[in-house]
Every structure is written in structure tokens, then in C-alpha cells.
Enzyme design. Structure first.
Site, PDB file in Angstrom:
ATOM      1  N   LYS A  86      -4.245  -9.966  -5.888  1.00  0.00           N
ATOM      2  CA  LYS A  86      -5.443 -10.197  -5.060  1.00  0.00           C
ATOM      3  C   LYS A  86      -6.568  -9.241  -5.452  1.00  0.00           C
ATOM      4  O   LYS A  86      -6.317  -8.069  -5.702  1.00  0.00           O
ATOM      5  CB  LYS A  86      -5.065  -9.951  -3.588  1.00  0.00           C
ATOM      6  CG  LYS A  86      -6.134 -10.353  -2.607  1.00  0.00           C
ATOM      7  CD  LYS A  86      -5.867  -9.780  -1.228  1.00  0.00           C
ATOM      8  CE  LYS A  86      -6.225  -8.325  -1.138  1.00  0.00           C
ATOM      9  NZ  LYS A  86      -6.880  -7.901   0.100  1.00  0.00           N
TER      10      LYS A  86
ATOM     11  N   LYS B  29     -11.041  -4.268  -2.919  1.00  0.00           N
ATOM     12  CA  LYS B  29     -12.133  -3.337  -3.114  1.00  0.00           C
ATOM     13  C   LYS B  29     -11.653  -1.949  -3.512  1.00  0.00           C
ATOM     14  O   LYS B  29     -12.383  -1.182  -4.115  1.00  0.00           O
ATOM     15  CB  LYS B  29     -13.044  -3.286  -1.879  1.00  0.00           C
ATOM     16  CG  LYS B  29     -12.393  -2.722  -0.629  1.00  0.00           C
ATOM     17  CD  LYS B  29     -13.415  -2.585   0.488  1.00  0.00           C
ATOM     18  CE  LYS B  29     -13.192  -3.555   1.628  1.00  0.00           C
ATOM     19  NZ  LYS B  29     -11.920  -3.418   2.346  1.00  0.00           N
TER      20      LYS B  29
ATOM     21  N   LYS C 176       0.825  -1.216   0.000  1.00  0.00           N
ATOM     22  CA  LYS C 176       0.000   0.000   0.000  1.00  0.00           C
ATOM     23  C   LYS C 176       0.853   1.258   0.000  1.00  0.00           C
ATOM     24  O   LYS C 176       0.464   2.259  -0.602  1.00  0.00           O
ATOM     25  CB  LYS C 176      -0.974  -0.012   1.185  1.00  0.00           C
ATOM     26  CG  LYS C 176      -2.077  -1.049   1.009  1.00  0.00           C
ATOM     27  CD  LYS C 176      -3.264  -0.824   1.900  1.00  0.00           C
ATOM     28  CE  LYS C 176      -4.370  -1.799   1.511  1.00  0.00           C
ATOM     29  NZ  LYS C 176      -5.515  -1.768   2.398  1.00  0.00           N
TER      30      LYS C 176
HETATM   31  N1  AQP Z   1      -9.320 -11.208  -2.622  1.00  0.00           N
HETATM   32  C1  AQP Z   1      -9.657 -11.701  -1.439  1.00  0.00           C
HETATM   33  N2  AQP Z   1      -9.883 -13.030  -1.276  1.00  0.00           N
HETATM   34  C2  AQP Z   1     -10.243 -13.527  -0.070  1.00  0.00           C
HETATM   35  N3  AQP Z   1     -10.392 -12.764   1.040  1.00  0.00           N
HETATM   36  C3  AQP Z   1     -10.175 -11.440   0.920  1.00  0.00           C
HETATM   37  N4  AQP Z   1     -10.249 -10.419   1.798  1.00  0.00           N
HETATM   38  C4  AQP Z   1      -9.927  -9.271   1.170  1.00  0.00           C
HETATM   39  N5  AQP Z   1      -9.665  -9.516  -0.113  1.00  0.00           N
HETATM   40  C5  AQP Z   1      -9.809 -10.850  -0.310  1.00  0.00           C
HETATM   41  C6  AQP Z   1     -10.611 -10.577   3.201  1.00  0.00           C
HETATM   42  O1  AQP Z   1     -11.666  -9.653   3.454  1.00  0.00           O
HETATM   43  C7  AQP Z   1     -11.554  -9.198   4.807  1.00  0.00           C
HETATM   44  C8  AQP Z   1     -11.655  -7.717   4.866  1.00  0.00           C
HETATM   45  O2  AQP Z   1     -10.518  -7.111   4.449  1.00  0.00           O
HETATM   46  P1  AQP Z   1     -10.237  -5.583   4.781  1.00  0.00           P
HETATM   47  O3  AQP Z   1     -11.336  -4.718   4.289  1.00  0.00           O
HETATM   48  O4  AQP Z   1      -9.954  -5.407   6.214  1.00  0.00           O
HETATM   49  O5  AQP Z   1      -8.907  -5.283   4.024  1.00  0.00           O
HETATM   50  P2  AQP Z   1      -8.156  -6.019   2.921  1.00  0.00           P
HETATM   51  O6  AQP Z   1      -7.774  -7.376   3.330  1.00  0.00           O
HETATM   52  O7  AQP Z   1      -7.037  -5.094   2.532  1.00  0.00           O
HETATM   53  O8  AQP Z   1      -9.281  -6.116   1.797  1.00  0.00           O
HETATM   54  P3  AQP Z   1      -9.369  -5.368   0.419  1.00  0.00           P
HETATM   55  O9  AQP Z   1     -10.653  -5.740  -0.238  1.00  0.00           O
HETATM   56  O10 AQP Z   1      -8.126  -5.600  -0.372  1.00  0.00           O
HETATM   57  O11 AQP Z   1      -9.477  -3.860   0.878  1.00  0.00           O
HETATM   58  P4  AQP Z   1      -8.600  -2.631   0.493  1.00  0.00           P
HETATM   59  O12 AQP Z   1      -8.622  -2.555  -0.998  1.00  0.00           O
HETATM   60  O13 AQP Z   1      -9.269  -1.464   1.142  1.00  0.00           O
HETATM   61  O14 AQP Z   1      -7.226  -2.881   1.050  1.00  0.00           O
HETATM   62  C9  AQP Z   1     -10.251  -9.768   5.357  1.00  0.00           C
HETATM   63  O15 AQP Z   1     -10.543 -10.910   6.120  1.00  0.00           O
HETATM   64  C10 AQP Z   1      -9.488 -10.146   4.117  1.00  0.00           C
HETATM   65  O16 AQP Z   1      -8.578 -11.198   4.335  1.00  0.00           O
END
Ligand code: AQP
Length: 339
Positions: free
Chosen positions: A197, A200, A114
Site C-alpha cells: 500500500k 505517507k 507497523k
Molecule cells: N494507499 C492508500 N490508498 C487508499 N487510501 C489510503 N489511505 C491511506 N493510504 C491509502 C486512507 O487515507 C486515510 C488516512 O489514513 P491515516 O493517515 O489515518 O493512516 P493510514 O491509513 O495508515 O495512512 P498512511 O498514508 O499509510 O499513513 P501512515 O504511513 O502514517 O501509516 C484513511 O482513510 C486511509 O484508509
């Protein structure tokens, strides 16, 4: 009767939730709510570790809470709350930050990824400290299990290390939590780039299927997903098959079938077009009830607010007790209650 084990997890309102968030986290939460004492929060304090627009953050916080309910979480069983409504998260995070070696934080993959996307002089310290806040979220509730996707494995290890360090210095205080990573769907990859990965906050149009996407948008995104030039529909670790592997994994995680059953299902497919159609329709079918309930809940803000207030009250009861114990252990002078 033995007490139920405790579960905590959360999702950042940092964008629209994706099928990755659903399969990696939410689906597992719903499956646990009958057997565990559950706490699920919308982690808005984590979301501000990268810049957010205030109005969007408020809206997304409600949207994510409504998605929790629409996905099947039952507020009578699980406490559903907003992280910033329980001040103990910030307080314990500071105490743990002071105990976290900076090298541990600098090694975190998420921080490296990030921070690489931002200008060096605009990276907030919160992005580096993110894992100490996450450790506070978990340790405040004495959670035994933390259902998350694979990307959070490293943060969970750091949480355990911090808990062990605290327990060693001040006596048994925290339960050592375990990451619960699903067998299928632990790491859903981007549709436009199956080596990254699905996230969002990724801004490319064809990267992610969002939980609130319309059926037409879902079909379009899945049909455009990156595959390879072959016709072989099978699970595989080979880099060139990453796109097909990802589509099959999405199918497997939504359907709950075994890998063999999924491959058998597509054995007579005429090519990747049939695979994509099958995956898109399965996603649409699974998301339809969630979307209908979500739509209804967003028109009942009073109901949502009551659920979040009740969840925060239940969270306070547990979190404040842990925090009080920690403060005493480290030597903070307790305030005299005013008369
Ligand atoms: N691609 C993925 N596959 C499986 N699990 C996923 N998670 C996120 N992406 C995937 C799981 O969703 C939960 C919430 O995650 P978060 O919002 O705390 O942050 P993150 O892991 O950084 O998720 P994102 O979607 O990638 O958000 P951004 O883009 O804001 O950083 C966690 O349990 C994560 O493992």
C-alpha cells in the site's frame, strides 16, 4: 424534514499526504459535505502512536488542515478540527480501551505491520490501542458513515463490535457506523512496489506521489514506477500486472471514468511510457488548484487557526454530550459544579 446523517473521518499528520490519502479518503469527504453533517479531524493523537518530532508534528498538523481546505472542504459545511483539541477523544478512548479484549487488538493487520517495523522493546502501547482511540473518534459523533480507504476496514469492524458490546451492556448508546470505501482508489499501491500500500510514512524516494510534489517530481516518480516487461495496458488482478493495474486505477480514480473508458483511452498507446505520461499529467492537472490554494492558506495562519477553533467548538458540542452520557451509564460520579 429528516436530520442529515453524520459523517466522521480523519487523517494522521504523520508525514506528507499522498495521492492514496486523497483518493481513498479526502476526495470522498468533499463529495459528502453537502448531503451530510460532517466532522473531519487531523488525528494528531493517532500520529504519536509511532515516534514523531514535535516541530514536525506541529507543522504537519497545520499542513494537513490546510490540505483539507485546499482539497475543497468548506468550513461552513463541515467542522474541521484537530483531534487533541477535543479532550473527549482521549477520555472515551480510555473507557473503550478498558472494554477492548487484547486479542482483538493483537489481530489487527496495521498493528502487525507497523510493530514489525520497530524494535520489539520500543513499540508503544498506543500502537496496539490505536483502534480503541479510532472507535472513540467515530462513536463520540454518533457517525453513520466513515469514508476511508480499504486499509481501515478492519478497524471499522472493531469499532462496530465495540459499539455493539457497549450498547448490549449499558443500553442503546452508540450508532453503529459503516465504512464507506470508494469503488476506485480504495487501495493505491506504492509506485516502487505495487504489492505494498502507498503510505505517507514510507521513506523510499519513489514510493509515493505527495499532494504537494512539484510537477517535475511527479513526472519523475511516475516515469520510474515499477511495471512489467509486457506492453498490455489493461486492468488485471494478475500479480505481475500489479504495477500497470495501479497506474490505471490512479487514472480511473482521478478522472472519474469507467474502467472500459480508461482502457479505451490507452488503446492506441505505444507502450508503458505513454501510460505513465498520461497518468503523470492527469495527476499534475488535478493537484494544481489544490497546491495553489494550499500555498495561500499556509501564509494565512490566523485564518487557519480560526477555522480550527470554530471546528473544535462544533466538535465539543457533540462529543461532550456523548461522553457525558457514557460516563453516567458506566457509573462515573458526576462532579458537582463549583459555585
Ligand atoms: N494507499 C492508500 N490508498 C487508499 N487510501 C489510503 N489511505 C491511506 N493510504 C491509502 C486512507 O487515507 C486515510 C488516512 O489514513 P491515516 O493517515 O489515518 O493512516 P493510514 O491509513 O495508515 O495512512 P498512511 O498514508 O499509510 O499513513 P501512515 O504511513 O502514517 O501509516 C484513511 O482513510 C486511509 O484508509
Amino acid at each position: 424534514m429528516t436530520a442529515k446523517k453524520r459523517v466522521l473521518s480523519g487523517i494522521q499528520p504523520s508525514g506528507s499526504l499522498t495521492i492514496g490519502n486523497y483518493l481513498g479518503a479526502l476526495k470522498q469527504w468533499v463529495a459528502r459535505q453537502d448531503r451530510y453533517d460532517c466532522f473531519f479531524c487531523v488525528v494528531d493523537m493517532h500520529a504519536i502512536t509511532v515516534p514523531q518530532n514535535a516541530d514536525d508534528l506541529r507543522h504537519k498538523t497545520r499542513e494537513v488542515a490546510a490540505i483539507y481546505l485546499a482539497a475543497g472542504l468548506n468550513p461552513d459545511k463541515a467542522a474541521i478540527f484537530v483531534q487533541s483539541h477535543v479532550a473527549a477523544h482521549a477520555e472515551l478512548a480510555w473507557i473503550l480501551t478498558c472494554m477492548t479484549p487484547i486479542g482483538w487488538l493483537q489481530r489487527m493487520t496495521q498493528f502487525k505491520d507497523k510493530s514489525a517495523k520497530q524494535q520489539q522493546d520500543s513499540i508503544g502501547t498506543g500502537l496496539l490501542n490505536y483502534p480503541s482511540l479510532m472507535a472513540a473518534d467515530i462513536l463520540l459523533y454518533q457517525a453513520h458513515e466513515v469514508p476511508v480507504g480499504d486499509d481501515q476496514r478492519q478497524h471499522l469492524e472493531l469499532t462496530r463490535d465495540l459499539a455493539q458490546r457497549f450498547n448490549h451492556l449499558y443500553g442503546e448508546t452508540f450508532v453503529l457506523p459503516e465504512a464507506m470505501i470508494p469503488e476506485a482508489g480504495a487501495r493505491i499501491m506504492g509506485l516502487d512496489n505495487p504489492t505494498a500500500k502507498m503510505s505517507k510514512s514510507d521513506e523510499s524516494e519513489y514510493h509515493a506521489v505527495y499532494l504537494l510534489d512539484t510537477p517535475d517530481v511527479i513526472r519523475k516518480k511516475v516515469m520510474k514506477s515499477v511495471t512489467d516487461s509486457g506492453r498490455d495496458i489493461r486492468f488485471s488482478d494478475e500479480p505481475e500486472k500489479a504495477g500497470v493495474n495501479n497506474l490505471l486505477t490512479i487514472y480511473q480514480a482521478f478522472s472519474g471514468q469507467s474502467r472500459e473508458a480508461v482502457e479505451a483511452h490507452f488503446a492506441s498507446a505505444r507502450g508503458y511510457g505513454d501510460l505513465k505520461k498520461g497518468v503523470a499529467e492527469l495527476i499534475i492537472e488535478h493537484l494544481r488548484p489544490l497546491q495553489e490554494t494550499h500555498h495561500r492558506l499556509m501564509h494565512e495562519p490566523g485564518y487557519l487557526d480560526r477555522i480550527l477553533a470554530d471546528g473544535a467548538a462544533r466538535a465539543h458540542a457533540v462529543a461532550d454530550a456523548t461522553l457525558a452520557r457514557v460516563k453516567t451509564s458506566i457509573g462515573f460520579l458526576p462532579p458537582l459544579a463549583s459555585s
